[in-house]
Design a protein around this motif. Structure first.
Motif, short mmCIF file in Angstrom:
data_model
loop_
_atom_site.label_atom_id
_atom_site.label_comp_id
_atom_site.label_asym_id
_atom_site.label_seq_id
_atom_site.Cartn_x
_atom_site.Cartn_y
_atom_site.Cartn_z
N ALA A 45 -1.49 -2.21 -0.13
CA ALA A 45 -2.65 -2.10 -1.03
C ALA A 45 -2.92 -0.64 -1.35
CB ALA A 45 -3.88 -2.76 -0.41
N GLY A 46 -2.79 0.21 -0.35
CA GLY A 46 -3.00 1.64 -0.55
C GLY A 46 -2.07 2.20 -1.61
N ALA A 47 -0.81 1.77 -1.56
CA ALA A 47 0.17 2.27 -2.53
C ALA A 47 -0.04 1.68 -3.92
CB ALA A 47 1.59 1.95 -2.04
N LEU A 48 -0.28 0.36 -3.97
CA LEU A 48 -0.41 -0.29 -5.29
C LEU A 48 -1.70 0.12 -5.99
CD1 LEU A 48 0.87 -3.92 -4.57
CD2 LEU A 48 2.04 -2.12 -5.82
N LEU A 49 -2.73 0.43 -5.21
CA LEU A 49 -4.01 0.79 -5.83
C LEU A 49 -4.20 2.31 -5.91
CD1 LEU A 49 -6.28 -1.93 -4.19
CD2 LEU A 49 -5.40 -1.89 -6.51
N ASP A 50 -3.19 3.04 -5.50
CA ASP A 50 -3.22 4.50 -5.61
C ASP A 50 -3.41 4.89 -7.07
OD1 ASP A 50 -2.47 7.13 -4.11
OD2 ASP A 50 -1.31 7.19 -5.96
N GLU A 51 -4.08 6.00 -7.29
CA GLU A 51 -4.36 6.40 -8.68
C GLU A 51 -3.07 6.62 -9.47
OE1 GLU A 51 -6.07 10.30 -9.08
OE2 GLU A 51 -5.42 10.85 -7.06
N HIS A 52 -1.98 6.90 -8.77
CA HIS A 52 -0.71 7.10 -9.47
C HIS A 52 0.06 5.80 -9.70
CE1 HIS A 52 -1.37 11.35 -9.18
NE2 HIS A 52 -1.52 11.26 -7.88
N LYS A 53 -0.57 4.66 -9.38
CA LYS A 53 0.06 3.36 -9.59
C LYS A 53 1.49 3.33 -9.04
CE LYS A 53 -1.03 0.62 -12.97
NZ LYS A 53 -0.92 -0.04 -14.25
N ARG A 54 1.63 3.59 -7.77
CA ARG A 54 2.96 3.68 -7.18
C ARG A 54 3.65 2.33 -7.14
NH1 ARG A 54 2.99 8.73 -4.40
NH2 ARG A 54 5.21 8.35 -4.14
N ASP A 55 4.96 2.36 -7.37
CA ASP A 55 5.78 1.17 -7.12
C ASP A 55 6.08 1.12 -5.62
OD1 ASP A 55 5.80 0.64 -9.80
OD2 ASP A 55 7.84 1.33 -10.16
N VAL A 56 6.36 -0.08 -5.12
CA VAL A 56 6.64 -0.16 -3.68
C VAL A 56 7.89 -0.98 -3.36
CG1 VAL A 56 4.22 0.08 -2.96
CG2 VAL A 56 5.15 -2.20 -3.35
N MET A 57 8.49 -0.61 -2.24
CA MET A 57 9.57 -1.38 -1.63
C MET A 57 9.11 -1.67 -0.22
SD MET A 57 12.68 -2.48 -1.17
CE MET A 57 13.68 -1.93 -2.53
N VAL A 58 8.87 -2.94 0.07
CA VAL A 58 8.28 -3.30 1.36
C VAL A 58 9.29 -4.10 2.17
CG1 VAL A 58 6.37 -4.47 2.52
CG2 VAL A 58 6.01 -3.44 0.27
N ILE A 59 9.55 -3.65 3.38
CA ILE A 59 10.41 -4.41 4.28
C ILE A 59 9.57 -4.76 5.50
CG2 ILE A 59 12.58 -4.43 5.57
CD1 ILE A 59 13.45 -2.12 3.59
N ALA A 60 9.23 -6.04 5.61
CA ALA A 60 8.35 -6.48 6.70
C ALA A 60 8.74 -7.91 7.07
CB ALA A 60 6.89 -6.43 6.25
N PRO A 61 8.70 -8.20 8.37
CA PRO A 61 9.14 -9.53 8.80
C PRO A 61 8.25 -10.65 8.28
CG PRO A 61 8.24 -8.27 10.66
CD PRO A 61 8.30 -7.35 9.49
N THR A 62 8.82 -11.84 8.20
CA THR A 62 8.06 -13.03 7.82
C THR A 62 6.89 -13.19 8.79
OG1 THR A 62 10.19 -13.96 7.24
CG2 THR A 62 8.35 -15.49 7.31
N GLY A 63 5.73 -13.52 8.24
CA GLY A 63 4.57 -13.72 9.11
C GLY A 63 3.77 -12.46 9.33
N SER A 64 4.14 -11.38 8.65
CA SER A 64 3.38 -10.13 8.84
C SER A 64 2.31 -9.96 7.77
CB SER A 64 4.33 -8.92 8.83
OG SER A 64 5.04 -8.86 7.61
N GLY A 65 2.17 -10.95 6.91
CA GLY A 65 1.10 -10.88 5.91
C GLY A 65 1.54 -10.28 4.59
N LYS A 66 2.83 -10.44 4.27
CA LYS A 66 3.37 -9.86 3.04
C LYS A 66 2.72 -10.43 1.79
CE LYS A 66 7.87 -10.49 3.16
NZ LYS A 66 8.31 -10.79 4.54
N THR A 67 2.51 -11.75 1.78
CA THR A 67 2.01 -12.37 0.55
C THR A 67 0.66 -11.80 0.14
OG1 THR A 67 3.16 -14.38 1.21
CG2 THR A 67 1.53 -14.58 -0.56
N LEU A 68 -0.26 -11.77 1.10
CA LEU A 68 -1.59 -11.21 0.79
C LEU A 68 -1.50 -9.73 0.46
CD1 LEU A 68 -4.34 -12.58 3.19
CD2 LEU A 68 -4.10 -12.92 0.73
N SER A 69 -0.49 -9.07 1.02
CA SER A 69 -0.38 -7.62 0.82
C SER A 69 -0.21 -7.28 -0.66
CB SER A 69 0.77 -7.03 1.65
OG SER A 69 2.01 -7.21 1.02
N TYR A 70 0.42 -8.17 -1.43
CA TYR A 70 0.51 -7.88 -2.86
C TYR A 70 -0.50 -8.67 -3.70
CZ TYR A 70 3.71 -11.99 -3.24
OH TYR A 70 4.27 -13.24 -3.19
#
Lengths: 181, 90
Positions: A45-70
Motif C-alpha cells: 500500500a505504501g508503494a502503490l499510494l506513494d505520490e510517485h505512483k510506484r509500480d510494484v513487484m511483490v513476492i510473498a507466500p500464499t496466505g500472507s495477505g497478498k490479495t488485500l495488499s493490492y
C-alpha cells in the motif's frame, strides 16, 4: 523492499491510508474479520499510494495477505465508484476521464482464482455502489456495453474488472468491440 | 513476440480496438504473476498490458514465487523497474 530511491514508506495501520471521510472499507474489513494490517499489505500500500505512483513487484507466500495488499490501495486510488460520476453527468457535470471506462483490471491465470478474487472484491464493496465485474461468458456483453457511450450519455464504466488472460485478450482483440468512442 | 501482424494496416486497426477498451484503464494488477508471465499465458497477457496506454498506468505484479526470467520481463514493463517487495524469504 528494494528499488530506485527514494523508496516509499510502509504503512503500519489502516489509519495511515484508508480515508477517514469514508468508513465503509473499514466496516467491511471488520465485518470479515480483518482487524490488523499485515506487513506485506503495509509495504505494498505504501508503494502503490506513494505520490510517485510506484509500480510494484511483490513476492510473498500464499496466505500472507497478498490479495488485500493490492485491493485496498486500488480502492483508495479509485476513490469514488464510477456510478457516482455517472450520476454527476446526469445532473450536468461531465465525469472526468479517470472516472469512466474500465478503470482497473485484475488478471488471474484461472477462472477459479478470478472467481475467488472477485468474491473478495465483493466483500470489500458490500453496501457501496462500486461496479465490479467478473469476465466470463455471461458477463461479456454487459462489459462491452459498459465501455460504449451513446450520444448524450457516457459509458457506464466499470470500477474493477477481474479477468483471465484468454477471455480478456479475446475481448481486446475481437471484432465484438465497437470502434466508435 | 506474440503479436504477428500481417500488414501495417492490420496493426493500426488492431491497435485502435485495443485502445478503445483500455485507454482509460489506470491500474492493472497481475496476480499469480509467475504463471501469467510464463509461456502459457504470456501471448495473451502481453497484449493486454500493452493495450493499457494511459501514461499514468500503475502496474502491480504479485506472486508467491518468481523465477529470474519472468521477473526480468516484468521489470521491463514496470516504471523505474518497480519497487521490489519480498516477504518471508530467507
Amino acid at each position: 523492499l528494494s528499488g530506485p530511491e527514494p523508496l516509499p514508506k510502509s504503512f503500519k495501520t489502516f489509519d495511515d491510508f484508508l480515508p477517514t471521510s469514508d468508513e465503509f472499507l473499514r466496516k467491511n474489513l471488520r465485518k470479515h474479520g480483518v482487524h490488523h494490517l499485515w506487513g506485506v499489505q503495509g509495504a505494498v500500500a505504501g508503494a502503490l499510494l506513494d505520490e510517485h505512483k510506484r509500480d510494484v513487484m511483490v513476492i510473498a507466500p500464499t496466505g500472507s495477505g497478498k490479495t488485500l495488499s493490492y485491493l485496498l490501495p486500488l480502492m483508495v486510488r479509485l476513490g469514488k465508484p464510477c456510478r457516482s460520476a455517472f450520476k454527476l453527468f446526469k445532473s450536468g457535470d461531465a465525469p472526468t476521464a479517470g472516472e469512466q471506462g474500465i478503470r482497473s483490471i485484475i488478471v488471474l491465470p484461472t477462472h477459479e482464482l478470478a472467481l475467488q478474487i472477485h468474491n473478495e472484491v465483493l466483500k470489500l464493496c458490500e453496501g457501496h455502489a462500486w461496479r465490479t465485474m467478473l469476465l466470463e461468458k455471461s458477463t461479456e456483453k454487459a462489459i462491452i456495453d459498459s465501455t460504449k457511450s451513446e450520444e448524450g450519455k457516457p459509458a457506464l464504466g466499470i470500477d474493477i474488472l477481474v479477468a483471465t488472460p484468454e477471455r480478456l485478450h479475446h475481448l481486446v482483440s475481437s471484432n465484438a468491440l465497437p470502434l466508435h468512442e | 513476440m506474440p503479436c504477428h501482424y500481417t500488414s501495417e494496416h492490420d496493426a493500426t486497426e488492431e491497435r485502435s480496438k485495443l485502445i478503445h477498451l483500455s485507454y482509460r484503464t489506470r491500474y492493472i494488477i497481475l496476480d499469480e504473476a509467475d504463471r501469467l508471465l510464463g509461456s502459457d499465458f504470456l501471448p495473451q497477457v502481453e497484449p493486454i498490458v500493452k493495450a493499457c496506454t494511459h501514461p499514468l498506468l500503475q502496474k502491480a505484479c504479485l506472486s508467491a514465487t518468481m523465477e529470474a526470467g519472468p521477473e526480468a520481463l516484468a521489470k521491463t514493463w514496470l516504471r523505474d523497474e518497480g519497487v521490489r517487495i519480498v516477504v518471508g524469504l530467507k
